[in-house]
Motif scaffolding. Structure first.
Motif, PDB file in Angstrom:
ATOM      1  N   SER A   1     105.248  21.171 -45.764  1.00  0.00           N
ATOM      2  CA  SER A   1     105.238  22.629 -45.746  1.00  0.00           C
ATOM      3  C   SER A   1     105.528  23.152 -47.145  1.00  0.00           C
ATOM      4  CB  SER A   1     106.290  23.165 -44.767  1.00  0.00           C
ATOM      5  OG  SER A   1     107.597  22.828 -45.212  1.00  0.00           O
ATOM      6  N   GLY A   2     105.329  24.460 -47.307  1.00  0.00           N
ATOM      7  CA  GLY A   2     105.641  25.087 -48.580  1.00  0.00           C
ATOM      8  C   GLY A   2     107.122  25.041 -48.886  1.00  0.00           C
TER       9      GLY A   2
ATOM     10  N   ARG B   1     105.660  28.402 -52.483  1.00  0.00           N
ATOM     11  CA  ARG B   1     105.113  28.246 -51.129  1.00  0.00           C
ATOM     12  C   ARG B   1     103.640  28.643 -51.077  1.00  0.00           C
ATOM     13  NH1 ARG B   1     109.734  29.291 -46.749  1.00  0.00           N
ATOM     14  NH2 ARG B   1     111.573  28.802 -47.982  1.00  0.00           N
ATOM     15  N   VAL B   2     103.287  29.698 -51.809  1.00  0.00           N
ATOM     16  CA  VAL B   2     101.876  30.114 -51.873  1.00  0.00           C
ATOM     17  C   VAL B   2     101.042  29.027 -52.546  1.00  0.00           C
ATOM     18  CG1 VAL B   2     100.281  31.787 -52.876  1.00  0.00           C
ATOM     19  CG2 VAL B   2     102.397  32.575 -51.812  1.00  0.00           C
ATOM     20  N   VAL B   3     101.575  28.429 -53.605  1.00  0.00           N
ATOM     21  CA  VAL B   3     100.867  27.348 -54.292  1.00  0.00           C
ATOM     22  C   VAL B   3     100.600  26.194 -53.334  1.00  0.00           C
ATOM     23  CG1 VAL B   3     101.158  25.534 -56.019  1.00  0.00           C
ATOM     24  CG2 VAL B   3     101.645  27.902 -56.617  1.00  0.00           C
ATOM     25  N   TRP B   4     101.604  25.825 -52.530  1.00  0.00           N
ATOM     26  CA  TRP B   4     101.407  24.743 -51.550  1.00  0.00           C
ATOM     27  C   TRP B   4     100.288  25.101 -50.581  1.00  0.00           C
ATOM     28  CZ3 TRP B   4     101.568  24.770 -46.251  1.00  0.00           C
ATOM     29  CH2 TRP B   4     101.484  23.525 -45.632  1.00  0.00           C
ATOM     30  N   ALA B   5     100.277  26.343 -50.096  1.00  0.00           N
ATOM     31  CA  ALA B   5      99.251  26.766 -49.136  1.00  0.00           C
ATOM     32  C   ALA B   5      97.855  26.688 -49.748  1.00  0.00           C
ATOM     33  CB  ALA B   5      99.548  28.185 -48.645  1.00  0.00           C
ATOM     34  N   LEU B   6      97.725  27.127 -51.003  1.00  0.00           N
ATOM     35  CA  LEU B   6      96.414  27.112 -51.647  1.00  0.00           C
ATOM     36  C   LEU B   6      95.924  25.695 -51.890  1.00  0.00           C
ATOM     37  CD1 LEU B   6      96.851  29.986 -54.277  1.00  0.00           C
ATOM     38  CD2 LEU B   6      95.824  30.111 -52.007  1.00  0.00           C
TER      39      LEU B   6
ATOM     40  N   TYR C   1      93.097  32.369 -53.421  1.00  0.00           N
ATOM     41  CA  TYR C   1      94.171  33.361 -53.339  1.00  0.00           C
ATOM     42  C   TYR C   1      93.631  34.711 -52.878  1.00  0.00           C
ATOM     43  CZ  TYR C   1      97.882  36.567 -54.649  1.00  0.00           C
ATOM     44  OH  TYR C   1      98.844  37.542 -54.621  1.00  0.00           O
ATOM     45  N   SER C   2      94.319  35.310 -51.929  1.00  0.00           N
ATOM     46  CA  SER C   2      93.970  36.629 -51.419  1.00  0.00           C
ATOM     47  C   SER C   2      95.209  37.507 -51.469  1.00  0.00           C
ATOM     48  CB  SER C   2      93.452  36.533 -49.976  1.00  0.00           C
ATOM     49  OG  SER C   2      93.337  37.815 -49.396  1.00  0.00           O
ATOM     50  N   GLU C   3      95.107  38.675 -52.088  1.00  0.00           N
ATOM     51  CA  GLU C   3      96.249  39.572 -52.200  1.00  0.00           C
ATOM     52  C   GLU C   3      96.727  40.055 -50.840  1.00  0.00           C
ATOM     53  OE1 GLU C   3      95.354  42.742 -54.821  1.00  0.00           O
ATOM     54  OE2 GLU C   3      95.259  41.490 -56.626  1.00  0.00           O
TER      55      GLU C   3
END
Length: 338
Positions: free
Chosen positions: A239-240, A317-322, A329-331
């Motif tokens: 997980s992130g 955490r966003v980096v892990w998801a991407l 990436y979506s704002e």
């Protein structure tokens, strides 16, 4: 099929190998560097464990090409399994024991490209520290003669020529020449750092993963390449939050008797990547024209430094998801600061 497990303590010239044979007897053997790969060449596909130290990724790539599985373990994870006095044989045995623990966290074997990019980052970091130290030393020398330069590297570059000209009028020529040489050395460091940054930028342009996460606010060329090169295989994190904890961006916990107490961030993991994420979060907050509602509310309720760490944590955490989902990436989906 159950794999044979080998614990290897690597060094410059002599390597210690520990394993348990089919009869259940513990075995240990020393192998010279020139015969190290040959020792494993005739072995059936096995699990080879090493500490994640200098040279480990090179040997890991070699063993993977030979068909073996490789596990690299951080040195501080091996230390609890050292029994008795510390030596090469005991270290190899501890590595052999540690790799078989079900909850053990491993370090991904880096590719040649990843290791080259990370080495460029390390060289750049070293040169930046050297340049800063050299500038501060020159400031001190000039202050001894009553010449003071404003703080900051920009001010130093702007004022140093005039300061040296003033200094040369009052000190012996030999000392003034040495000062000019030190300033020339700093200019050479500037050129070397710029060359390393060009190398890092070239790696960035050829890496789709770096370009994907660079779209996240607060992540630029340096941060993106450092994260990808350091993390390696992101699938090792479930997980992130695991990635964020691995980088030391979550609170440290202590507990006893069912009571858990949270402290400041643990600061585990790679200090360099964590620093880049925090500085990136500071830049994102400072230059954001339309901060998200989450960020605005957090800035009202918490001190700015706490908000920086919270944003750095969220960025990880966003980096892990991407990376794990190979998403863009979506704002709207990953709203942070804009």
């Amino acid at each position: 099929m159950k794999l044979n497990v080998f614990g290897v303590d690597i060094a410059k010239d002599v390597f210690q190998i520990h394993w348990v044979d089919k009869a259940g007897k513990a075995r240990s053997e020393k192998v010279k560097r020139q015969h190290f790969l040959e020792w494993f060449s005739n072995k059936a596909p096995s699990l080879i464990a090493m500490e994640a130290c200098s040279g480990a990724h090179h040997w890991g790539r070699c063993f993977q090409q030979m068909g073996h599985q490789v596990r690299l373990i951080a040195a501080h994870k091996v230390k609890p399994f050292v029994i008795g006095n510390k030596n090469d044989m005991v270290d190899a045995q501890a590595i052999w024991t540690a790799v078989q623990q079900p909850q053990m966290r491993f370090v991904a074997v880096k590719s040649v490209e990843q290791q080259a990019a990370l080495s460029a980052h390390r060289m750049r970091e070293y040169l930046v520290k050297t340049r800063t130290g050299s500038i501060n030393a020159i400031r001190g020398f000039l202050a001894d003669f009553g010449i003071v330069i404003a703080r900051g590297r920009t001010a130093f570059k702007r004022e140093i020529a005039g300061c040296l000209e003033t200094l040369s009028q009052t000190v012996p020529k030999e000392f003034a020449d040495r000062m000019y040489e030190r300033v020339a050395y700093i200019h050479k460091l500037d050129d070397d750092i710029a060359g390393l940054e060009q190398h890092i930028t070239a790696y960035f342009k050829g890496c789709p993963q770096c370009q994907r996460i660079a779209k996240v606010p607060g992540i630029g060329v340096l941060s993106a390449t450092a994260i990808v090169a350091t993390v390696g295989d992101v699938s090792q994190f479930k997980s992130g939050r695991e990635l964020s904890a691995w980088l030391g961006l979550v609170p440290k916990q202590t507990g006893s008797g069912g009571k858990v107490k949270l402290h400041g961030i643990s600061k585990r993991g790679d200090t360099y990547v964590r620093t880049l994420l925090v500085h990136g979060a500071r830049s994102a907050i400072t230059h954001s024209k339309h901060p998200s509602e989450w960020l605005q509310q957090l800035l009202v309720r918490r001190p700015k430094n706490v908000v920086l760490l919270a944003l750095a944590n969220k960025t990880a955490r966003v980096v892990w998801a991407l990376l794990s989902k190979e998403a863009e990436y979506s704002e709207t989906q990953y709203s942070q600061v804009s």
